[in-house]
Design a protein around this motif. Sequence first.
Motif, PDB file in Angstrom:
ATOM      1  N   THR A 127     -11.471 -53.343 -12.070  1.00  0.00           N
ATOM      2  CA  THR A 127     -10.811 -53.980 -10.935  1.00  0.00           C
ATOM      3  C   THR A 127     -10.153 -52.947 -10.020  1.00  0.00           C
ATOM      4  O   THR A 127      -9.849 -53.256  -8.869  1.00  0.00           O
ATOM      5  CB  THR A 127      -9.753 -54.986 -11.423  1.00  0.00           C
ATOM      6  OG1 THR A 127      -8.871 -54.332 -12.334  1.00  0.00           O
ATOM      7  CG2 THR A 127     -10.427 -56.158 -12.134  1.00  0.00           C
ATOM      8  N   HIS A 128      -9.930 -51.747 -10.539  1.00  0.00           N
ATOM      9  CA  HIS A 128      -9.394 -50.638  -9.731  1.00  0.00           C
ATOM     10  C   HIS A 128     -10.221 -49.394 -10.052  1.00  0.00           C
ATOM     11  O   HIS A 128      -9.799 -48.547 -10.850  1.00  0.00           O
ATOM     12  CB  HIS A 128      -7.900 -50.430 -10.017  1.00  0.00           C
ATOM     13  CG  HIS A 128      -7.062 -51.629  -9.701  1.00  0.00           C
ATOM     14  ND1 HIS A 128      -6.776 -52.017  -8.406  1.00  0.00           N
ATOM     15  CD2 HIS A 128      -6.477 -52.546 -10.516  1.00  0.00           C
ATOM     16  CE1 HIS A 128      -6.029 -53.106  -8.433  1.00  0.00           C
ATOM     17  NE2 HIS A 128      -5.842 -53.449  -9.699  1.00  0.00           N
ATOM     18  N   PRO A 129     -11.415 -49.293  -9.484  1.00  0.00           N
ATOM     19  CA  PRO A 129     -12.353 -48.236  -9.862  1.00  0.00           C
ATOM     20  C   PRO A 129     -11.862 -46.840  -9.518  1.00  0.00           C
ATOM     21  O   PRO A 129     -11.152 -46.645  -8.530  1.00  0.00           O
ATOM     22  CB  PRO A 129     -13.612 -48.593  -9.065  1.00  0.00           C
ATOM     23  CG  PRO A 129     -13.125 -49.409  -7.915  1.00  0.00           C
ATOM     24  CD  PRO A 129     -11.948 -50.171  -8.431  1.00  0.00           C
ATOM     25  N   THR A 174      -9.626 -51.505  -1.037  1.00  0.00           N
ATOM     26  CA  THR A 174      -8.517 -50.978  -1.831  1.00  0.00           C
ATOM     27  C   THR A 174      -7.244 -51.745  -1.512  1.00  0.00           C
ATOM     28  O   THR A 174      -6.469 -52.121  -2.404  1.00  0.00           O
ATOM     29  CB  THR A 174      -8.315 -49.478  -1.562  1.00  0.00           C
ATOM     30  OG1 THR A 174      -9.495 -48.768  -1.974  1.00  0.00           O
ATOM     31  CG2 THR A 174      -7.125 -48.935  -2.322  1.00  0.00           C
ATOM     32  N   GLN A 175      -7.028 -51.999  -0.225  1.00  0.00           N
ATOM     33  CA  GLN A 175      -5.856 -52.766   0.176  1.00  0.00           C
ATOM     34  C   GLN A 175      -5.911 -54.186  -0.381  1.00  0.00           C
ATOM     35  O   GLN A 175      -4.937 -54.706  -0.923  1.00  0.00           O
ATOM     36  CB  GLN A 175      -5.752 -52.804   1.691  1.00  0.00           C
ATOM     37  CG  GLN A 175      -4.527 -53.549   2.211  1.00  0.00           C
ATOM     38  CD  GLN A 175      -4.437 -53.567   3.731  1.00  0.00           C
ATOM     39  OE1 GLN A 175      -5.277 -52.987   4.409  1.00  0.00           O
ATOM     40  NE2 GLN A 175      -3.428 -54.222   4.256  1.00  0.00           N
ATOM     41  N   LEU A 176      -7.071 -54.827  -0.263  1.00  0.00           N
ATOM     42  CA  LEU A 176      -7.211 -56.199  -0.737  1.00  0.00           C
ATOM     43  C   LEU A 176      -7.076 -56.289  -2.253  1.00  0.00           C
ATOM     44  O   LEU A 176      -6.454 -57.223  -2.782  1.00  0.00           O
ATOM     45  CB  LEU A 176      -8.552 -56.768  -0.284  1.00  0.00           C
ATOM     46  CG  LEU A 176      -8.867 -58.198  -0.718  1.00  0.00           C
ATOM     47  CD1 LEU A 176      -7.803 -59.162  -0.217  1.00  0.00           C
ATOM     48  CD2 LEU A 176     -10.243 -58.611  -0.217  1.00  0.00           C
ATOM     49  N   ALA A 177      -7.648 -55.323  -2.966  1.00  0.00           N
ATOM     50  CA  ALA A 177      -7.640 -55.383  -4.427  1.00  0.00           C
ATOM     51  C   ALA A 177      -6.245 -55.275  -5.016  1.00  0.00           C
ATOM     52  O   ALA A 177      -6.030 -55.634  -6.178  1.00  0.00           O
ATOM     53  CB  ALA A 177      -8.532 -54.278  -4.996  1.00  0.00           C
ATOM     54  N   PRO A 218      -7.449 -58.651  -7.165  1.00  0.00           N
ATOM     55  CA  PRO A 218      -8.336 -57.743  -7.895  1.00  0.00           C
ATOM     56  C   PRO A 218      -9.535 -58.411  -8.554  1.00  0.00           C
ATOM     57  O   PRO A 218     -10.514 -57.734  -8.869  1.00  0.00           O
ATOM     58  CB  PRO A 218      -7.415 -57.137  -8.961  1.00  0.00           C
ATOM     59  CG  PRO A 218      -6.373 -58.188  -9.188  1.00  0.00           C
ATOM     60  CD  PRO A 218      -6.147 -58.826  -7.846  1.00  0.00           C
ATOM     61  N   PHE A 219      -9.476 -59.718  -8.760  1.00  0.00           N
ATOM     62  CA  PHE A 219     -10.481 -60.354  -9.609  1.00  0.00           C
ATOM     63  C   PHE A 219     -11.900 -60.163  -9.102  1.00  0.00           C
ATOM     64  O   PHE A 219     -12.796 -59.765  -9.841  1.00  0.00           O
ATOM     65  CB  PHE A 219     -10.170 -61.849  -9.761  1.00  0.00           C
ATOM     66  CG  PHE A 219     -11.181 -62.596 -10.590  1.00  0.00           C
ATOM     67  CD1 PHE A 219     -11.301 -62.346 -11.937  1.00  0.00           C
ATOM     68  CD2 PHE A 219     -12.018 -63.544 -10.014  1.00  0.00           C
ATOM     69  CE1 PHE A 219     -12.241 -63.019 -12.717  1.00  0.00           C
ATOM     70  CE2 PHE A 219     -12.942 -64.227 -10.776  1.00  0.00           C
ATOM     71  CZ  PHE A 219     -13.065 -63.963 -12.129  1.00  0.00           C
ATOM     72  N   GLU A 220     -12.144 -60.436  -7.822  1.00  0.00           N
ATOM     73  CA  GLU A 220     -13.504 -60.452  -7.292  1.00  0.00           C
ATOM     74  C   GLU A 220     -13.773 -59.328  -6.298  1.00  0.00           C
ATOM     75  O   GLU A 220     -14.939 -59.032  -5.981  1.00  0.00           O
ATOM     76  CB  GLU A 220     -13.764 -61.822  -6.635  1.00  0.00           C
ATOM     77  CG  GLU A 220     -14.973 -61.926  -5.722  1.00  0.00           C
ATOM     78  CD  GLU A 220     -16.317 -61.779  -6.440  1.00  0.00           C
ATOM     79  OE1 GLU A 220     -17.354 -61.971  -5.789  1.00  0.00           O
ATOM     80  OE2 GLU A 220     -16.324 -61.466  -7.640  1.00  0.00           O
TER      81      GLU A 220
END
Length: 539
Positions: free
Chosen positions: A176-178, A407-410, A414-416
Motif C-alpha cells: 500500500t506504500h511501495p 502518493t498524496q492520495l495513498a 491506501p486500500f486501492e
Amino acid sequence: MRAPALYSVAGALLLTTLSAAPAGSTDAVAAPRADEQQGAAVAAARAEAAGITFGNCPKKLDLPATVKCGKVSVPLDYAHPEGKQIRLTVSRMPATHKDPQNSKRRVPTKGALVYNPGGPGSSSLHFPLIGVLPAWKRLAGAYDLVGYAPRGVGPSAPVSCQDPKQFFKGPVDAPTHPTESYKRERIVRAKAYARGCARRTGSALRHYNSLNNARDLDVLRAALGQRKLTFMGASYGTYFGALYATLFPSHVRRMVFDSAVNPDPAQIWYRSNLTQSAAFEGRWADFREWVAKHDRVYGLGDTAEEVLRSYDKVRERLAGKPAGGRVGPGQLQEAFLQAGYYDDYWPARAQALSAYLKGDVKPLVELASPVTEAAAEDENSSAVYTAVECNDAPWPTDWAVWDRDNTQLARVAPFETWDNVWMNLPCAYWQAPRQEPLDVRTGPGEVPPILILAAERDAATPYAGALEMQRRLSGSVLVTERDAGTHGIAYGPNACVNGHVDAYLLEGRLPARQAECAGHPEPKPSAPRKRGHEAAARP
C-alpha cells in the motif's frame, strides 16, 4: 443512517488533488469526425440490409439451444467503412410473450433490448439467460434479450497484450506504500505491457476505443432491424451509451444507465481512476464496519480499526508464506476489492479471513486463488480494458505526475490507490495515438428521457458521476439507492429500483426528475458461497 458523504476525508483531499493534477490536455474535447460519422451511416445501412443470421451458438460458449448466435460486421476504421471488417458475435433469446402475472395474456413484443455489462473488456453473450430469473421475466416477455461481445472481446476480433500463460505468475505482492525500487519494477512491467499491446495487435490497436464501441452499437441496432435502440448499459457501458446518445440522438428509443460513469471529458480516464481509488476507501470502511458489527460470528474485531488490523496481519503473513502456494498479498487485495463492488460478497470474505487466522487456509485459498483455466479470457479482458482506456484520452506521460498524485492520495486512501496505478500505468507509455474525449451532451428534446440508476456509496462509479451524467443529458431522470454501495443495482434486491426500471422499459413511465429508494438490507453473516457463483468485475 450513515451520513451521505461520498468518500469521507479521502474524497475531500482528492477534490483538491484533482484540481491541480495535469493529466494531459484534458481541457480539450473532440467533435465527432465527419468522415467517421459518415462511415458509421454506411456501415449501418449495410448491416440493415444484411441482417443477422441466427443459429446455434459456438459450443465453447456453453449456451442452451434456446439462445441463438450470429455475427455482424463492422469496420475496423469507420473513416474507411469499405476497408477491413471485424465480426462481432451476437446472442439473442426471443421474447417469450408471457406475462408472469397472467398466464393467459400474450405480451406483444417491444423489439430488442441490448445489454452491455461494462468493463471495458466484458461480454454480454450470456445475458439472454437472465430472462429466466423472476425479476427479469416481465422484460423477457416483452423484449428479445440481446447480448454481444464488443470489438476486441472474446470471439469478436480479440485483442491480446501478452501470452496468457504469463498472465498469472503465482503469488504477488501488493504494497500500500511501495518502495522506490518496487515502483521502478512496476514501471518496467508497464512499459513492457504497452509494447506487448502494440506488437501483438499492430496498427489496428488505435481503433479499439469508446467512440468505435458506440458506432458498433448503432451498426448492431441496424442489423437487428431496429429503427431505434433500446439499451441497458452498466458501469463503463453507461459511458459509451452516453456517447451513443450524443452521436446518434435520433436513434434512441429508451436507455437505462446503471451505475453511471462520470462523462466529463476532464475525468476520462486518469482523474476518474483517482476518484475511484478514493471512493473505494470509503467502501472498504463500510465492509469493515459490517464485519465489526458481527464480531461474535467472525472474531475479527468489534471496531473497523480492529478489523483492519486483522486484515493487515493476514496480509503480512501471506507476504512471508503464500496460502496454498498461490495466494499472496496481491490475490488477497483483489479478493477484498471485489467486496467493494458487491456487498453480498461480504460474508464469504469475512469468513475466509476469520478461518485463516484460526489456522484454516482452505477458505481463503478457494476464494482468492487465480483461476488459471480462465487465464486466456482474463488476459483478453485486461488487454481490451487497457487499449480502450489508453486510446480514449491523453494520460500523463511523466511518472513524476503519477507518483505525486497517488502518493498524496495513498496517505488517506491506501486500500486501492497503488493497485489502480499499476493497472493503468501502461497508458503512460502507450504507443498508439490518443483521442480527445467527446463532450457528452444532449439538448432539450434531442433524445427521449434516459433513466440513470446509482447507488449513493458506489465506489467503482462514484455518485458524483451520476449527477454529472444527468446534468449533461437533458431530460434524463436519476433514481438513487440511498445509503447503499452495490455496483449495478438494476434487478437486484431493491424492489423500488426494479419497479422504476420495469415502468420505464415496459410502459415508458418515469418518476420525477430525481427519485429515491431506501437502501436494500445489509447481508446477513453466513458461511461462504461456492466460488463458481462469483465473478470479478471492474469498471
